[in-house]
Design an enzyme around this catalytic site. Structure first.
Site, mmCIF file in Angstrom:
data_model
loop_
_atom_site.group_PDB
_atom_site.id
_atom_site.type_symbol
_atom_site.label_atom_id
_atom_site.label_comp_id
_atom_site.label_asym_id
_atom_site.label_seq_id
_atom_site.Cartn_x
_atom_site.Cartn_y
_atom_site.Cartn_z
ATOM 1 N N SER A 76 -14.348 -7.031 -27.410
ATOM 2 C CA SER A 76 -14.023 -8.254 -26.693
ATOM 3 C C SER A 76 -14.632 -9.473 -27.401
ATOM 4 O O SER A 76 -14.465 -9.627 -28.608
ATOM 5 C CB SER A 76 -14.514 -8.117 -25.253
ATOM 6 O OG SER A 76 -13.927 -9.065 -24.426
ATOM 7 N N ASP A 198 -3.125 -4.888 -22.403
ATOM 8 C CA ASP A 198 -4.428 -5.552 -22.265
ATOM 9 C C ASP A 198 -4.178 -7.009 -21.889
ATOM 10 O O ASP A 198 -3.639 -7.781 -22.677
ATOM 11 C CB ASP A 198 -5.192 -5.457 -23.595
ATOM 12 C CG ASP A 198 -6.587 -6.073 -23.511
ATOM 13 O OD1 ASP A 198 -6.896 -6.711 -22.487
ATOM 14 O OD2 ASP A 198 -7.351 -5.895 -24.479
ATOM 15 N N HIS A 226 -8.472 -3.301 -21.077
ATOM 16 C CA HIS A 226 -9.274 -4.031 -22.049
ATOM 17 C C HIS A 226 -10.479 -3.238 -22.548
ATOM 18 O O HIS A 226 -11.174 -3.684 -23.451
ATOM 19 C CB HIS A 226 -9.740 -5.352 -21.408
ATOM 20 C CG HIS A 226 -10.435 -6.259 -22.367
ATOM 21 N ND1 HIS A 226 -9.852 -6.703 -23.551
ATOM 22 C CD2 HIS A 226 -11.679 -6.830 -22.344
ATOM 23 C CE1 HIS A 226 -10.701 -7.495 -24.192
ATOM 24 N NE2 HIS A 226 -11.810 -7.587 -23.485
#
Lengths: 244, 374
Positions: A76, A198, A226
């Site tokens: 991320s 995602d 995610h």
């Protein structure tokens, strides 16, 4: 091999992935300042008002451990933090694996980041609604001793519990960041792991990152959401293993 | 559970429970949803099945679900008390509190995740209002602090700037006095009045500046010297007060046998403020008594007067700034005298105690003789 967690939780995000590499690599895990078991007194508002503050920490960790040509795995927002660190300290990383990276979350003209400014503002407000059982009085015992089982019930939610003010600041830094111009500066081999469905970092964004980082590769995972490091660790492990 | 067909009763309990209920398969897709939740959201059961929970949340909730809730669910196997906002078919917000838990088989493989949602419109609004009001309070407090600081700075600047014109008046009066131009008794009395007023005003300005300095954090700065005698300063202060209040009696008994490590000018100011207070509030026909002695490693400096005792209600606030008792004398100051005296006492590592009875009101200042620099 150094694993960096993203916005939301702490290094526990890698609990199903990192151990798989311990036989072949020296594995380094850490919590960003403000998350998990980090020292909250080290949180400096102005330093962490941009991703560079986090990248500087990463460089510091690397220097402290004398890391050279390490494999960086960032999830991320930490994908961009690692990328910035690689530009600050050439030689620190030899390869990068970016899991669900996004150089910018907010749409901008032709660029589709997936969110509008208004939605991000709503997120910051929404964070107020969930304190994950955070209370200032409990914080010292929880934050300082994340591994003490005798704290029992208080450990509930602790993997993703943060001082609400810090959570908000990290969310703001994360979702208002724009590192699109940094992508082309990357010179080390880079692998992008792209999930399906995602909503945080869409396939379009993943492909954009792939097109901007010279010589990078992209692997499309079957994992949805995610956080493939939690939902499909085996797939993530094999993709990383094939690359390093 | 698949081979146990639920009885109608259980079916009804599931469907019409007073909470929303849904289950998700191992792939995170919704497998069952109850009638309560479909009624609340206005989304038909077919609209739920096969889709993901986050698709029914607002965008903020979706991000939060992906970054916090889903990871937490996977790591600890459950979550409790999460605030979420569903989006209804009509596009309205449905605030809820949600709990969830995973169910796994003997090998640890995920079978399903059960989610319960409870409508929490009022509760969430209440919480949001608490958060809002806290924010407002914090803002208000910050503004107040800023204003207070500005006010203190203003007082400091004002006090400082008032000194120059006062010095000019004082110099003018001195020139007149020296020139001998004024001969008439009436005119000379005016000159005296100017001088007295200038002194008085200068004292008031000093008080204000001391107060502002104390408030602005620099506090009272001491210039200690144990080698010089303290007594002459105390005598001088009392003499000045005798001159300005010729109709009053001030008796002194000083016995300072040991050196006192103090700022003499400041202790003079402290005494002046205490005696000034006694003259203002004490019985006019009775003497004010002043004493000082060194004993047991301490300096004791006291001022006593007769007259009405200090009311119990005033006792607590005596040393607060701007506190004034019954105003009987037009000469009474800003109400800073005792406050500053106590600040000077504290700066010397000492304190002022008060006792007040029908017979006598007595202020006693005590400080250690030899203190290290404060």
């Amino acid at each position: 091999m150094i694993f960096a967690h993203g916005f939301g939780c702490d290094q526990n995000m890698w609990r199903f992935v990192a151990p798989e590499f311990e036989d072949d690599f020296k594995v380094v895990l850490f919590d960003h300042v403000g998350a998990g078991g980090s020292d909250l007194s080290a949180y400096d508002k102005s330093k962490y008002s941009s991703l560079h503050g986090y990248a500087d920490d990463l460089v510091e960790i690397g220097r402290d451990l004398n890391l050279e040509d390490a494999v960086f795995v960032g999830h991320s927002v930490s994908a961009m933090i690692g990328l910035l660190a690689s530009l600050k300290a050439p030689g620190l990383f030899g390869r990068m694996v970016l899991v669900g990276p996004s150089p910018r979350y907010i749409d901008d003209g032709e660029y589709v980041g997936g969110f509008t400014e208004k939605q991000i503002a709503e997120l910051l407000e929404f964070l107020e609604d969930n304190h994950m059982g955070w209370s200032a009085a409990m914080a010292p015992s929880i934050m300082g001793n994340p591994d003490r089982p005798e704290l029992g019930e208080e450990l509930t939610n602790s993997f993703c519990r943060t001082d609400p003010e810090i959570a908000k600041a990290f969310a703001r830094v994360t979702f208002t960041s724009d590192n699109r111009n940094d992508l082309s500066k990357v010179t080390i081999p880079t692998l992008i792991l792209q999930c399906s469905e995602d909503i945080i970092a869409s396939e379009t964004v993943g492909k954009f990152v792939r097109s901007q980082i010279p010589g990078s590769e992209i692997v499309f995972l079957e994992a949805t959401g995610h956080c493939p490091n939690l939902s499909a660790p085996a797939e993530v492990v094999s993709a990383i293993r094939a690359y390093v | 559970m698949s081979d146990l067909l639920p009885t109608n009763e259980y079916r009804d309990l599931f469907d019409n429970a007073p909470c929303g209920y849904l289950t998700m398969g191992p792939d995170g897709r919704i497998t069952k949803v109850n009638a309560t939740l479909t009624a609340w959201t206005g989304v038909h059961a077919d609209g739920f099945i096969g889709r993901r929970l986050h698709q029914f949340l607002n965008m903020a909730g979706r991000i939060y679900y992906e970054t916090h809730i889903a990871p937490l669910l996977r790591m600890q196997g459950f979550f409790n008390e999460f605030a979420l906002d569903f989006e209804t078919a009509a596009g309205e917000r449905l605030p809820v509190i949600a709990n969830a838990s995973e169910r796994r088989d003997a090998d640890g493989s995920l079978l399903l995740t059960a989610v319960v949602v409870i409508k929490a419109t009022d509760r969430r609004r209440y919480e949001r209002e608490l958060v809002e009001s806290r924010l407002q309070l914090q803002k208000g407090l910050a503004t107040e602090r800023e204003t207070a600081e500005l006010r203190d700075q203003f007082i400091a600047v004002l006090g400082h700037d008032l000194r120059n014109p006062l010095a000019a008046i004082s110099a003018g009066a001195r020139i007149l006095q020296r020139s001998g131009a004024l001969q008439e008794h009436k005119h000379l009395r005016v000159l005296d009045m100017i001088n007295t007023t200038v002194t008085r005003m200068s004292d008031l300005i000093d008080d204000v500046l001391d107060f502002a300095r104390g408030r602005l954090g620099s506090g009272i700065v001491l210039n200690r010297d144990a080698t010089q005698p303290l007594e002459p300063i105390l005598e001088q202060v009392v003499d000045e007060l005798r001159t300005s209040s010729p109709e009053r009696m001030i008796e002194t008994s000083f016995d300072i046998a040991e050196p006192v490590n103090c700022d003499r000018a400041r202790l003079g100011q402290l005494l002046s403020n205490l005696v000034g207070n006694a003259l203002t509030h004490g019985a006019p026909d009775r003497p004010v008594r002043v004493g000082a002695e060194t004993e047991g490693g301490e300096l004791r400096l006291w001022v006593a007067n007769a007259g009405e005792p200090i009311p119990a209600s005033a006792m607590e606030r005596l040393f607060e700034p701007f506190f004034r008792g019954d105003v009987r004398d037009s000469r009474q100051g800003l109400g800073l005298g005792l406050h500053i005296a106590s600040q000077i006492a504290q700066a010397h590592g000492g304190r002022i105690d008060v006792t007040s009875t029908a017979e006598e009101t007595r202020f006693v200042f005590k400080m250690p003789l030899a203190t290290a620099a404060s």
